[in-house]
Design a protein around this motif. Structure first.
Motif, PDB file in Angstrom:
ATOM      1  N   GLU A  42     -41.547  30.408 -30.703  1.00 21.85           N
ATOM      2  CA  GLU A  42     -40.393  30.843 -30.287  1.00 21.85           C
ATOM      3  C   GLU A  42     -39.903  30.030 -29.393  1.00 21.85           C
ATOM      4  N   THR A  43     -38.602  29.982 -29.312  1.00 17.06           N
ATOM      5  CA  THR A  43     -37.974  28.948 -28.543  1.00 17.06           C
ATOM      6  C   THR A  43     -37.310  29.662 -27.062  1.00 17.06           C
ATOM      7  N   TYR A  44     -37.370  28.977 -26.251  1.00 21.38           N
ATOM      8  CA  TYR A  44     -36.657  29.222 -25.375  1.00 21.38           C
ATOM      9  C   TYR A  44     -34.975  28.480 -24.666  1.00 21.38           C
ATOM     10  N   ASP A  45     -34.014  28.637 -25.310  1.00 24.18           N
ATOM     11  CA  ASP A  45     -32.897  27.686 -24.885  1.00 24.18           C
ATOM     12  C   ASP A  45     -32.352  27.735 -23.483  1.00 24.18           C
ATOM     13  N   ARG A  46     -32.220  26.995 -22.679  1.00 23.50           N
ATOM     14  CA  ARG A  46     -31.706  27.443 -20.878  1.00 23.50           C
ATOM     15  C   ARG A  46     -30.560  26.557 -21.037  1.00 23.50           C
ATOM     16  N   GLY A  47     -30.220  25.577 -22.053  1.00 21.01           N
ATOM     17  CA  GLY A  47     -29.747  24.536 -21.831  1.00 21.01           C
ATOM     18  C   GLY A  47     -30.020  23.532 -20.977  1.00 21.01           C
ATOM     19  N   ASN A  48     -29.444  22.309 -20.777  1.00 25.05           N
ATOM     20  CA  ASN A  48     -29.751  21.273 -20.711  1.00 25.05           C
ATOM     21  C   ASN A  48     -29.701  20.864 -19.440  1.00 25.05           C
ATOM     22  N   GLY A  49     -30.351  19.548 -18.624  1.00 22.15           N
ATOM     23  CA  GLY A  49     -30.111  19.911 -17.302  1.00 22.15           C
ATOM     24  C   GLY A  49     -29.887  18.152 -16.929  1.00 22.15           C
ATOM     25  N   ALA A  50     -29.855  18.380 -15.110  1.00 22.31           N
ATOM     26  CA  ALA A  50     -30.767  17.073 -14.655  1.00 22.31           C
ATOM     27  C   ALA A  50     -30.539  16.679 -13.187  1.00 22.31           C
ATOM     28  N   ALA A  51     -31.748  16.549 -12.629  1.00 25.29           N
ATOM     29  CA  ALA A  51     -31.831  15.771 -11.394  1.00 25.29           C
ATOM     30  C   ALA A  51     -32.195  14.905 -10.488  1.00 25.29           C
ATOM     31  N   LEU A  52     -32.067  14.172  -9.319  1.00 24.13           N
ATOM     32  CA  LEU A  52     -31.549  13.332  -8.939  1.00 24.13           C
ATOM     33  C   LEU A  52     -33.057  13.368  -7.810  1.00 24.13           C
ATOM     34  N   LEU A  53     -32.664  12.018  -7.196  1.00 24.75           N
ATOM     35  CA  LEU A  53     -33.944  11.376  -6.035  1.00 24.75           C
ATOM     36  C   LEU A  53     -32.736  10.774  -5.756  1.00 24.75           C
ATOM     37  N   PHE A 117     -33.445   7.976 -17.382  1.00 21.71           N
ATOM     38  CA  PHE A 117     -33.699   7.543 -18.526  1.00 21.71           C
ATOM     39  C   PHE A 117     -33.177  10.058 -18.213  1.00 21.71           C
ATOM     40  N   GLU A 118     -33.504  10.195 -20.010  1.00 23.75           N
ATOM     41  CA  GLU A 118     -34.290  11.566 -20.065  1.00 23.75           C
ATOM     42  C   GLU A 118     -35.438  11.694 -20.418  1.00 23.75           C
ATOM     43  N   CYS A 119     -35.393  13.422 -20.491  1.00 23.04           N
ATOM     44  CA  CYS A 119     -36.535  13.654 -21.149  1.00 23.04           C
ATOM     45  C   CYS A 119     -36.768  15.230 -22.289  1.00 23.04           C
ATOM     46  N   PHE A 120     -37.562  15.592 -22.651  1.00 24.11           N
ATOM     47  CA  PHE A 120     -38.242  17.014 -22.934  1.00 24.11           C
ATOM     48  C   PHE A 120     -39.217  17.423 -21.676  1.00 24.11           C
ATOM     49  N   MET A 121     -38.789  18.524 -21.001  1.00 24.91           N
ATOM     50  CA  MET A 121     -39.793  18.851 -19.847  1.00 24.91           C
ATOM     51  C   MET A 121     -40.989  19.268 -20.796  1.00 24.91           C
ATOM     52  N   SER A 122     -40.589  20.503 -21.243  1.00 21.79           N
ATOM     53  CA  SER A 122     -41.922  21.519 -22.138  1.00 21.79           C
ATOM     54  C   SER A 122     -41.612  21.894 -23.840  1.00 21.79           C
ATOM     55  N   PRO A 123     -41.714  20.426 -24.407  1.00 23.13           N
ATOM     56  CA  PRO A 123     -41.033  20.614 -26.168  1.00 23.13           C
ATOM     57  C   PRO A 123     -42.092  21.572 -26.735  1.00 23.13           C
ATOM     58  N   GLY A 124     -42.650  22.036 -26.499  1.00 21.91           N
ATOM     59  CA  GLY A 124     -43.750  23.037 -26.810  1.00 21.91           C
ATOM     60  C   GLY A 124     -42.894  24.318 -27.212  1.00 21.91           C
ATOM     61  N   SER A 125     -42.022  25.092 -25.809  1.00 26.55           N
ATOM     62  CA  SER A 125     -41.268  26.180 -26.042  1.00 26.55           C
ATOM     63  C   SER A 125     -39.796  26.138 -26.095  1.00 26.55           C
ATOM     64  N   GLU A 128     -34.614  22.745 -23.771  1.00 22.87           N
ATOM     65  CA  GLU A 128     -34.495  21.734 -22.150  1.00 22.87           C
ATOM     66  C   GLU A 128     -34.444  20.090 -22.579  1.00 22.87           C
ATOM     67  N   LYS A 129     -33.870  19.359 -21.992  1.00 24.73           N
ATOM     68  CA  LYS A 129     -34.084  18.640 -22.109  1.00 24.73           C
ATOM     69  C   LYS A 129     -32.682  17.545 -20.928  1.00 24.73           C
ATOM     70  N   LEU A 130     -33.797  16.964 -19.737  1.00 23.72           N
ATOM     71  CA  LEU A 130     -33.104  16.612 -18.471  1.00 23.72           C
ATOM     72  C   LEU A 130     -32.773  15.603 -18.697  1.00 23.72           C
ATOM     73  N   HIS A 131     -31.767  15.155 -17.949  1.00 21.99           N
ATOM     74  CA  HIS A 131     -31.485  13.856 -17.319  1.00 21.99           C
ATOM     75  C   HIS A 131     -31.412  12.988 -15.945  1.00 21.99           C
ATOM     76  N   PHE A 132     -32.013  12.066 -15.732  1.00 24.86           N
ATOM     77  CA  PHE A 132     -32.891  12.131 -14.744  1.00 24.86           C
ATOM     78  C   PHE A 132     -31.957  11.026 -13.659  1.00 24.86           C
ATOM     79  N   PHE A 133     -31.901  11.249 -12.364  1.00 18.69           N
ATOM     80  CA  PHE A 133     -31.401   9.717 -11.838  1.00 18.69           C
ATOM     81  C   PHE A 133     -31.258   9.380 -10.312  1.00 18.69           C
ATOM     82  N   VAL A 134     -30.932   8.234  -9.834  1.00 20.24           N
ATOM     83  CA  VAL A 134     -31.737   8.208  -8.402  1.00 20.24           C
ATOM     84  C   VAL A 134     -30.361   7.813  -7.573  1.00 20.24           C
ATOM     85  N   ALA A 135     -30.270   7.366  -6.560  1.00 18.94           N
ATOM     86  CA  ALA A 135     -29.079   7.359  -5.679  1.00 18.94           C
ATOM     87  C   ALA A 135     -29.557   7.657  -4.387  1.00 18.94           C
TER      88      ALA A 135
END
Length: 194
Positions: A42-53, A117-125, A128-135
């Motif tokens: 089963e795959t859950y597709d919620r789209g890709n995202g971004a996070a920033l610190l 960087f970017e990475c998959f957060m829970s690739p087993g199901s 979503e690929k998450l793009h990571f940023f800092v500022a």
């Protein structure tokens, strides 16, 4: 041999399209020894995202958010979740979306941001690929109260914390969100290192 040479999709069934998309897929996978094995996932597709610190190097502080997350609650987290500002891309570029999310959630309008960087957060199901940023941020960048969008059910608290306190909160289990831990660990190695 590429992965696409090792997979044959047999069937894809839509299970839910209520909030995001949940599918059940049956496929054949060619194992390393050349044999084919039928598998189902089963795959859950919620789209890709971004996070920033957001961080302030001179003051040694970071800005985080605090909000209710129902899935964490039903899995035993009986508190608001402390997180880095984040959101789904919704057909925008990662840079555009994360700028808007940071302002909506924290009230800060950032200057230069840097993708780390970017990475998959829970690739087993989850797809979503998450793009990571800092500022870097400072007090002059605060243009509003933040808090998120009520129309999206958001009620977000804004936390400005000493960096060392944020790291201690991970150790005490008070920060239990993976993207936030990843960003804080990155900051420990690359931003606030002694």
């Amino acid at each position: 041999m590429s992965v696409s040479d090792r997979i044959r999709v047999r069937d894809v069934r839509l299970l839910s399209d209520n909030w995001y998309v949940l599918k059940a897929t049956t496929f054949d996978w060619r194992r390393a020894d050349g044999t084919w094995q039928t598998q189902s996932r089963e795959t859950y597709d919620r789209g890709n995202g971004a996070a920033l610190l957001p961080y302030n190097l001179a003051a040694r502080t970071v800005v985080l958010t605090r909000q209710f997350r129902y899935p964490a609650y039903v899995n035993g987290h009986d508190d608001l979740l402390v997180e880095a500002p984040a959101g789904l891309l919704d057909d925008a570029t990662p840079e555009e979306r994360i700028r808007a999310e940071v302002e909506e959630e924290t009230g800060y309008r950032l200057g230069a941001i840097r993708k780390i960087f970017e990475c998959f957060m829970s690739p087993g199901s989850v797809t979503e690929k998450l793009h990571f940023f800092v500022a870097e941020y400072d007090a002059a960048m605060r243009v509003g109260d933040g808090g998120g969008l009520e129309s999206e059910g958001e009620e977000i608290g804004v936390l400005e914390l000493p960096f060392d306190e944020a790291m201690a909160m991970i150790e005490r289990g008070e920060i239990a969100d993976a993207k936030t831990i990843i960003l804080l660990q990155y900051a420990a190695l690359n931003v606030f290192r002694a």
